[in-house]
Design an enzyme around this catalytic site. Structure first.
Site, short mmCIF file in Angstrom:
data_model
loop_
_atom_site.label_atom_id
_atom_site.label_comp_id
_atom_site.label_asym_id
_atom_site.label_seq_id
_atom_site.Cartn_x
_atom_site.Cartn_y
_atom_site.Cartn_z
N HIS A 367 0.81 -1.20 0.00
CA HIS A 367 0.00 0.00 0.00
C HIS A 367 0.85 1.26 0.00
O HIS A 367 1.23 1.78 1.05
CB HIS A 367 -0.97 -0.06 1.17
CG HIS A 367 -1.77 -1.34 1.15
ND1 HIS A 367 -1.54 -2.34 2.03
CD2 HIS A 367 -2.72 -1.77 0.29
CE1 HIS A 367 -2.37 -3.35 1.74
NE2 HIS A 367 -3.08 -3.03 0.70
N THR A 368 1.10 1.74 -1.20
CA THR A 368 2.02 2.83 -1.49
C THR A 368 1.37 3.69 -2.56
O THR A 368 0.28 3.37 -3.02
CB THR A 368 3.36 2.22 -1.98
OG1 THR A 368 3.78 1.24 -1.05
CG2 THR A 368 4.45 3.24 -2.14
N THR A 369 2.01 4.77 -2.98
CA THR A 369 1.52 5.48 -4.16
C THR A 369 2.71 5.90 -5.00
O THR A 369 3.83 6.05 -4.50
CB THR A 369 0.66 6.70 -3.78
OG1 THR A 369 -0.15 7.07 -4.90
CG2 THR A 369 1.50 7.88 -3.34
N GLN A 385 5.94 7.27 -2.74
CA GLN A 385 5.81 7.69 -1.35
C GLN A 385 4.76 6.81 -0.67
O GLN A 385 3.83 6.33 -1.32
CB GLN A 385 5.38 9.16 -1.27
CG GLN A 385 6.25 10.13 -2.04
CD GLN A 385 7.57 10.43 -1.35
OE1 GLN A 385 7.68 10.37 -0.12
NE2 GLN A 385 8.59 10.79 -2.14
N VAL A 449 3.12 0.74 -7.11
CA VAL A 449 2.98 0.38 -5.70
C VAL A 449 2.89 -1.13 -5.61
O VAL A 449 2.64 -1.81 -6.60
CB VAL A 449 1.72 1.04 -5.10
CG1 VAL A 449 1.75 2.54 -5.34
CG2 VAL A 449 0.44 0.47 -5.70
#
Length: 563
Positions: A367-369, A385, A449
């Site tokens: 779970h990232t972007t 991030q 991600v």
């Protein structure tokens, strides 16, 4: 008319999204409101760095489960002069952290980072020292054209006015509902009436809007030495966390030297350790360059088996050696040495898989972007991030709207390892803000991600582009495979025949609906046309700017004589 790669492919697939094309700028992100915020900066006269920071702040609002300025990440900035600047704003272990602060539950690759009571993933001890805000502010101050207040405007607008939840956010909320219910601030926002929010629900974040307004007025000092940071550390003291004022005062991004490699005539450029991407993507690509991958065809059993063996080699070396270079001597030159690459390549058997161990001496959440931006002046930004896991440590700092990160989950809880916990140590990451350059110019910038699946998926996208000559949209949406040495995840797009073939070669195949998560990227042609694309695995969107100013000398004459 099929592309050349389709004519020799073993599998085919249809893209679910359409790319965007622009000549004056492009922003791609895993949420359309984030991409629009960046495009707004470009249209207002800002550059790609302004666009990137505005996009990231807006994503903290509309992708609250993925990213926040209390997290960490990596910037990859290409300047118009051709420099590649890597800004590492990753989170660090707090100064009070201890090597044995968590109790490991297992030592197998799939459970190595798990701890008793999930204390490194949920709750106050899971929070590491935030690094994102310092990195975003430094990137803006050094390379942007706008002020912090300028780039915060879209985020403040969406937080105070609210935005409509997508089905993706609703599904993420449902997945994390049990933990969200333990935090009254998270449950008020994302469990309205006691149930996970539904798609179409309007999310208004009043406390967070006020926090962003404070940052716009007072600057980042409001967080690192002011009232916002005090609220954070007061809460840590109250609930048993260990992030302190000394940690916040010691927080600053590090500029690192990019890692460069060559593949099929392209320069492949990415971040160095503690990120895995620049090192291990180049390692895998250099192994693959010794094979006729394009002739095998995308999705052939031969090509897929080869990808998996390269992945297993890279993961074996990563676990043994890749960590914060301030604490561990990472053998970068040894891993990329042509002799070592040739040795590992020669060990690959095309008739069966193998158990690979590290050839050098001395983890993570989905779970990232990720976002990319490019402008007409030659600035290109690729940045990843995160707050790590879905909704981070699963609590909000009271009165601020800030979702805490759970970056402590990325350290190895076993003492004596390359990535074991040490005070002030930066986390190891799979983040892959990568660029591929030809003749000194950026041709592709991409990232995604998906935790441990990030850098393997980025490598596959580069192979799709440079070997199989896919379009950017095809490359980011193409089916993926993944392994770190044990089970092999295969997306449904590969089909039953592929899974059976891999099983016959000894791979422990596990069908997966999704390997990694949303990828987005930018392609730039020699004449300056910019294409943006995002895949089906997230709410990704591309927003391009075309057109331009009026032709010089043109005037509007409202009372021009009539003839």
């Amino acid at each position: 008319m099929p592309n050349a790669w389709r004519e020799r492919a073993q599998i085919t697939f249809d893209c679910e999204k359409q790319p965007a094309i622009g000549s004056r700028g492009m922003v791609t992100a895993n949420n359309p409101l984030g991409a629009m915020a960046g495009a707004e900066m470009l249209a207002a006269g800002g550059n790609a760095v302004d666009a990137a920071v505005a996009t990231l702040f807006t994503l903290t609002v509309v992708e609250p489960m993925m990213v926040g300025f209390s997290g960490g990440g990596i910037f990859h900035i290409r300047t118009p002069d051709g420099d590649h600047v890597i800004l590492d704003n990753q989170s660090k272990a707090p100064l009070a952290a201890r090597t044995d602060m968590f109790e490991p539950v297992a030592d197998t690759p799939d459970r190595r980072l798990e701890t008793a009571g999930r204390k490194n993933t949920a709750g106050p001890l899971a929070m590491a020292t935030p690094g994102s805000l310092a990195g975003w502010a430094e990137a803006l101050a050094r390379f942007g054209a706008f002020s912090l207040a300028d780039v915060l405007e879209p985020a403040i607008r969406h937080a105070s006015r609210g935005f409509v939840a997508t089905s993706y956010l609703a599904e993420c909320t449902d997945e994390a509902a049990a933990d969200l219910a333990t935090c009254p601030h998270l449950s008020a926002l994302y469990l309205p009436g006691g149930a996970p929010l539904k798609a179409g629900h309007r999310v208004v974040q009043g406390d967070y809007a006020e926090t962003l307004r404070t940052l716009a007025k007072e600057g980042v000092g409001a967080f690192y030495s002011g009232a916002i940071g005090q609220a954070l550390t007061d809460h840590m003291t109250k609930v048993g966390g260990i992030v302190s004022q000394a940690d916040l005062a010691d927080c600053a991004p590090i500029q690192r030297e990019a890692i460069r490699g060559q593949y099929r005539g392209y320069d492949i450029i990415g971040p160095p350790p503690p990120a895995s991407s620049g090192l291990h993507i180049n390692q895998m690509l250099q192994i693959l360059e010794g094979f006729e991958v394009s002739g095998m065809g995308f999705g052939s059993l031969e090509a897929t088996h080869l990808l998996l063996e390269a992945l297993k080699i890279a993961f074996a070396d990563r676990v043994a050696s890749t960590a914060d270079p301030a604490f561990v001597n990472v053998p970068v030159s040894e891993i990329l040495d042509p002799a070592y690459i040739a040795k590992r390549r020669a060990q690959i058997r095309m008739d069966q898989t193998q158990q690979w161990t590290a050839g050098v001496a001395t983890h993570e959440s989905n779970h990232t972007t990720h976002m990319n931006a490019a402008d007409a002046d030659g600035w290109v930004v690729s940045t990843t991030q995160t707050i790590n896991s879905l909704f981070g440590a699963r609590f909000i700092i009271p009165g601020t709207g800030i979702v805490a990160n759970n970056y402590m989950a990325l350290f190895d809880p076993h003492p004596g390892r390359a990535n074991s916990i040490e005070p002030g140590k930066r986390v190891t990451s799979s983040m892959s803000p990568m660029m591929a350059c030809l003749d000194g110019q950026v041709r592709y910038a991409l990232g995604l991600v998906g935790g441990l699946r990030i850098f393997p998926s980025a490598m596959q996208a580069l192979v799709n582009l440079l070997e199989h000559k896919m379009s950017l949209q095809e490359a980011v949406e193409a089916p993926r495979v993944w392994t770190q040495g044990e089970s092999v995840e295969v997306e449904a797009g590969y089909g039953d025949a592929m899974r059976e073939g891999l099983h016959g070669l000894g791979h422990a195949v596990v069908p997966s609906p999704c390997v990694g998560a949303g990828m987005n990227g930018i392609a730039i042609t020699p004449d300056g046309q910019i294409t943006g694309a995002a895949c089906w695995r997230a709410d990704g969107a591309a927003v391009g700017i075309g057109g331009g100013n009026a032709r010089d000398g043109v005037r509007y004459w409202p009372e021009r004589p009539r003839f």
